[in-house]
Scaffold this active site. Structure first.
Site, short mmCIF file in Angstrom:
data_model
loop_
_atom_site.label_atom_id
_atom_site.label_comp_id
_atom_site.label_asym_id
_atom_site.label_seq_id
_atom_site.Cartn_x
_atom_site.Cartn_y
_atom_site.Cartn_z
N THR A 133 0.82 -1.21 0.00
CA THR A 133 0.00 0.00 0.00
C THR A 133 0.86 1.26 0.00
O THR A 133 2.01 1.24 0.47
CB THR A 133 -0.89 0.00 1.26
N ASP A 134 0.28 2.36 -0.48
CA ASP A 134 0.99 3.66 -0.42
C ASP A 134 1.10 4.16 1.02
O ASP A 134 1.91 5.05 1.30
CB ASP A 134 0.30 4.70 -1.31
N GLU A 135 0.30 3.57 1.93
CA GLU A 135 0.33 4.07 3.32
C GLU A 135 1.66 3.83 4.01
O GLU A 135 1.95 4.46 5.04
CB GLU A 135 -0.81 3.44 4.14
N TYR A 159 -1.74 -0.56 11.05
CA TYR A 159 -1.91 -1.22 9.75
C TYR A 159 -0.72 -0.93 8.83
O TYR A 159 -0.07 -1.86 8.31
CB TYR A 159 -3.21 -0.75 9.08
N LYS A 163 2.26 -3.40 7.27
CA LYS A 163 2.51 -3.59 5.83
C LYS A 163 3.96 -3.21 5.50
O LYS A 163 4.63 -3.87 4.70
CB LYS A 163 1.54 -2.74 5.00
P1 NAD Z 1 -9.79 -7.13 2.28
O1 NAD Z 1 -9.78 -6.86 3.75
O2 NAD Z 1 -11.01 -6.82 1.49
O3 NAD Z 1 -9.47 -8.68 2.03
C1 NAD Z 1 -8.48 -9.37 2.71
C2 NAD Z 1 -8.68 -10.86 2.44
O4 NAD Z 1 -7.61 -11.56 3.10
C3 NAD Z 1 -9.97 -11.43 3.00
O5 NAD Z 1 -10.59 -12.26 2.05
C4 NAD Z 1 -9.54 -12.24 4.21
O6 NAD Z 1 -10.37 -13.34 4.49
C5 NAD Z 1 -8.15 -12.68 3.79
N1 NAD Z 1 -7.27 -12.97 4.93
C6 NAD Z 1 -7.06 -12.22 6.04
N2 NAD Z 1 -6.20 -12.83 6.88
C7 NAD Z 1 -5.84 -13.99 6.25
C8 NAD Z 1 -4.95 -15.05 6.60
N3 NAD Z 1 -4.28 -15.03 7.76
N4 NAD Z 1 -4.80 -16.08 5.73
C9 NAD Z 1 -5.48 -16.10 4.56
N5 NAD Z 1 -6.35 -15.13 4.19
C10 NAD Z 1 -6.52 -14.09 5.02
O7 NAD Z 1 -8.51 -6.39 1.72
P2 NAD Z 1 -8.32 -5.62 0.32
O8 NAD Z 1 -8.81 -4.24 0.47
O9 NAD Z 1 -8.83 -6.47 -0.75
O10 NAD Z 1 -6.72 -5.55 0.27
C11 NAD Z 1 -5.98 -6.62 -0.29
C12 NAD Z 1 -4.51 -6.30 -0.21
O11 NAD Z 1 -4.23 -5.10 -0.91
C13 NAD Z 1 -4.00 -6.07 1.22
O12 NAD Z 1 -2.73 -6.63 1.33
C14 NAD Z 1 -3.94 -4.56 1.35
O13 NAD Z 1 -2.95 -4.17 2.27
C15 NAD Z 1 -3.58 -4.16 -0.06
N6 NAD Z 1 -4.05 -2.84 -0.50
C16 NAD Z 1 -5.34 -2.46 -0.35
C17 NAD Z 1 -5.78 -1.24 -0.84
C18 NAD Z 1 -7.22 -0.78 -0.72
O14 NAD Z 1 -7.54 0.34 -1.05
N7 NAD Z 1 -8.15 -1.62 -0.29
C19 NAD Z 1 -4.88 -0.38 -1.47
C20 NAD Z 1 -3.54 -0.80 -1.60
C21 NAD Z 1 -3.15 -2.04 -1.12
O1 DAU Z 2 -4.13 4.07 0.60
C1 DAU Z 2 -4.36 2.68 0.48
C2 DAU Z 2 -5.19 2.22 1.65
O2 DAU Z 2 -6.50 2.69 1.43
C3 DAU Z 2 -5.17 0.71 1.82
O3 DAU Z 2 -3.87 0.28 2.12
C4 DAU Z 2 -6.12 0.28 2.94
O4 DAU Z 2 -6.19 -1.14 3.00
C5 DAU Z 2 -7.50 0.83 2.62
O5 DAU Z 2 -8.38 0.53 3.69
C6 DAU Z 2 -7.44 2.34 2.42
O6 DAU Z 2 -7.09 2.98 3.67
P1 DAU Z 2 -7.81 4.35 4.14
O7 DAU Z 2 -7.66 4.49 5.60
O8 DAU Z 2 -7.36 5.50 3.31
O9 DAU Z 2 -9.34 3.99 3.71
P2 DAU Z 2 -10.73 4.28 4.45
O10 DAU Z 2 -11.80 3.96 3.47
O11 DAU Z 2 -10.79 3.64 5.79
O12 DAU Z 2 -10.69 5.85 4.66
C7 DAU Z 2 -10.54 6.73 3.55
C8 DAU Z 2 -10.50 8.15 4.10
O13 DAU Z 2 -11.81 8.49 4.59
C9 DAU Z 2 -9.55 8.33 5.27
O14 DAU Z 2 -8.95 9.61 5.19
C10 DAU Z 2 -10.45 8.25 6.50
C11 DAU Z 2 -11.78 8.80 5.99
N1 DAU Z 2 -13.01 8.23 6.58
C12 DAU Z 2 -13.11 6.86 6.63
C13 DAU Z 2 -14.25 6.28 7.14
C14 DAU Z 2 -14.38 4.75 7.25
C15 DAU Z 2 -14.04 9.05 6.98
O15 DAU Z 2 -13.94 10.30 6.89
N2 DAU Z 2 -15.17 8.48 7.47
C16 DAU Z 2 -15.31 7.11 7.59
O16 DAU Z 2 -16.37 6.64 8.10
#
Ligand code: NAD
Ligand code: DAU
Length: 356
Positions: A133-135, A159, A163
């Site tokens: 992730t970019d985080e 988190y 990562k």
């Molecule tokens: P998500 O939470 O929707 O899905 C995670 C999946 O991993 C789930 O299906 C869960 O059951 C599985 N999982 C969790 N723990 C596990 C374990 N111990 N063994 C096997 N499976 C397990 O997550 P997502 O949003 O789809 O993110 C997927 C990946 O991409 C993550 O690594 C996250 O850090 C990365 N990522 C997410 C975002 C975003 O915006 N959502 C952006 C950049 C990177």
């Molecule tokens: O940047 C990549 C990341 O994006 C991934 O690595 C993470 O897995 C993914 O969850 C996401 O993280 P964020 O924390 O940015 O996503 P979230 O949707 O939780 O929040 C987006 C923004 O909105 C953040 O600045 C917090 C804000 N927020 C979030 C929630 C849930 C609100 O203002 N209200 C809310 O209820």
């Protein structure tokens, strides 16, 4: 080519599985523990495909992973399994340490043992693709700067720290043991099958339920948004064509304040599902206590993946968000049971908890 996708029942992993399975030359094994975030309903479009199979396992179970690698003759591992929600990491960091750090370590060990047993030809083609992730890069000021691949890591939340730790392990397994790894760091994804704890699906579903739309702080924090299917295409390119040892930043070139995102969703819903009595969805916006350690801004310079692998997003934020809102309006069968049985939208991660 045989892929192992971990976390394939999650939001991005399921998009990756659906995308890869469209290619009949690929075979896809989805390894997932099925935590609260895992949902096999997200695989419904491919569940009967000849080139798709599911393995219920935990990435922390090294023996099980090794067995799955061998039984399925895997060529490419795409490691997406993770605890992914920042707010949950504030309430309970333990699961993040376990899955994101220890789990990645176990995956690397299993992959290394498997890789060492391959023929020279298959060894050179094998890839361990770690999806990050970019985080990990931390907090950018509002008025400038972008993350490049060389930006130093400075994670702010449990988190993002977990990562970051996993990314370091992946690089170490490359440098020390020669495992052919690639990494990618992506910005905020959105789209179909997004678990409704994250901002965009939470706001869509709360709005449809006439509930408050929670905006943290003043809503001024900025995120870069990428449509999930564009990310899935990028991940396929990185896994199959990326250079071992390299990392690639992936982003949508779509920076928005959180308030602007929420207002755009409200305006789309005003047109597509008008409220009774001429009321506007914007009236449901509620400013709530800020997230502790809330990073101000993320912005991705994705020029390397464009230049080297020819990738560019196909959706802009307006087209992608419209598709997303329409998908949630049409697919209550998917999100209805989640809101009723798994997560109803209550506030998470509000306060730092004392650890004793
Ligand atoms: P998500 O939470 O929707 O899905 C995670 C999946 O991993 C789930 O299906 C869960 O059951 C599985 N999982 C969790 N723990 C596990 C374990 N111990 N063994 C096997 N499976 C397990 O997550 P997502 O949003 O789809 O993110 C997927 C990946 O991409 C993550 O690594 C996250 O850090 C990365 N990522 C997410 C975002 C975003 O915006 N959502 C952006 C950049 C990177
Ligand atoms: O940047 C990549 C990341 O994006 C991934 O690595 C993470 O897995 C993914 O969850 C996401 O993280 P964020 O924390 O940015 O996503 P979230 O949707 O939780 O929040 C987006 C923004 O909105 C953040 O600045 C917090 C804000 N927020 C979030 C929630 C849930 C609100 O203002 N209200 C809310 O209820």
């Amino acid at each position: 080519m045989n892929f192992l996708v971990t976390g394939g029942a999650g939001f991005i992993g399921s998009a990756v599985c659906r995308h890869l399975c469209a290619n009949p030359a690929y075979r896809v094994t989805n390894l997932d523990k099925l935590t609260y975030a895992g949902n096999l309903a997200s695989l419904r479009p491919i569940e009967n495909a000849h080139n798709y199979s599911f393995a219920h396992a935990d990435i922390c179970d090294e023996r099980a992973v090794l067995d799955i690698l061998r039984r399925n003759d895997i060529d490419i591992v795409m490691n997406l399994a993770a605890e992914s929600h920042v707010d949950r990491s504030i309430d309970g960091p333990g699961a993040f340490i376990e899955t994101n750090i220890v789990g990645t370590y176990k995956m690397l060990n299993a992959a290394l043992e498997y890789w060492r047993g391959l023929s020279d030809d298959r060894k050179s083609r094998f890839r361990f693709h770690h999806v990050s992730t970019d985080e990990v890069f931390g907090d950018l000021p509002f008025d400038g700067g972008m993350f490049v691949e060389e930006t130093p890591y400075a994670p702010s939340s449990p988190y993002s720290a977990s990562k970051a730790a996993s990314d370091h392990l992946v690089r170490a397994w490359h440098e020390t043991y020669g495992l052919p790894v690639v990494l990618s760091n992506c910005s905020n994804n959105y789209g179909p099958y997004h678990f409704p704890e994250k901002l965009i699906p939470l706001v869509i579903l709360n709005a449809l339920d006439e509930k408050p739309l929670p905006v943290y702080g003043a809503g001024a924090n900025v995120r870069d948004w990428l449509f999930v299917e564009d990310h899935a295409r990028a991940l396929e390119l990185i896994a199959t064509k990326g250079t071992p040892g390299e990392s690639y930043n992936v982003g949508g070139n779509s920076e928005r304040t959180n308030l602007a995102v929420v207002e755009t969703i409200c305006d789309l819903l005003d047109i597509r599902r008008p409220r009774a009595g001429g009321k506007r969805y914007r009236d449901l916006i509620t400013f709530v206590t800020d997230r502790p350690g809330h990073d101000r801004r993320y912005a991705i310079d994705a020029s390397k993946i464009g230049r080297e692998l020819g990738w560019a997003p196909s959706e802009n934020f307006d087209s992608g968000l419209t598709r997303t809102v329409d998908w949630f309006l049409d697919n209550k069968w998917w999100w209805g049971p989640i809101r009723e049985q798994r997560y109803a939208g209550e506030r998470l991660g509000e306060a730092r908890k004392e650890v004793v």
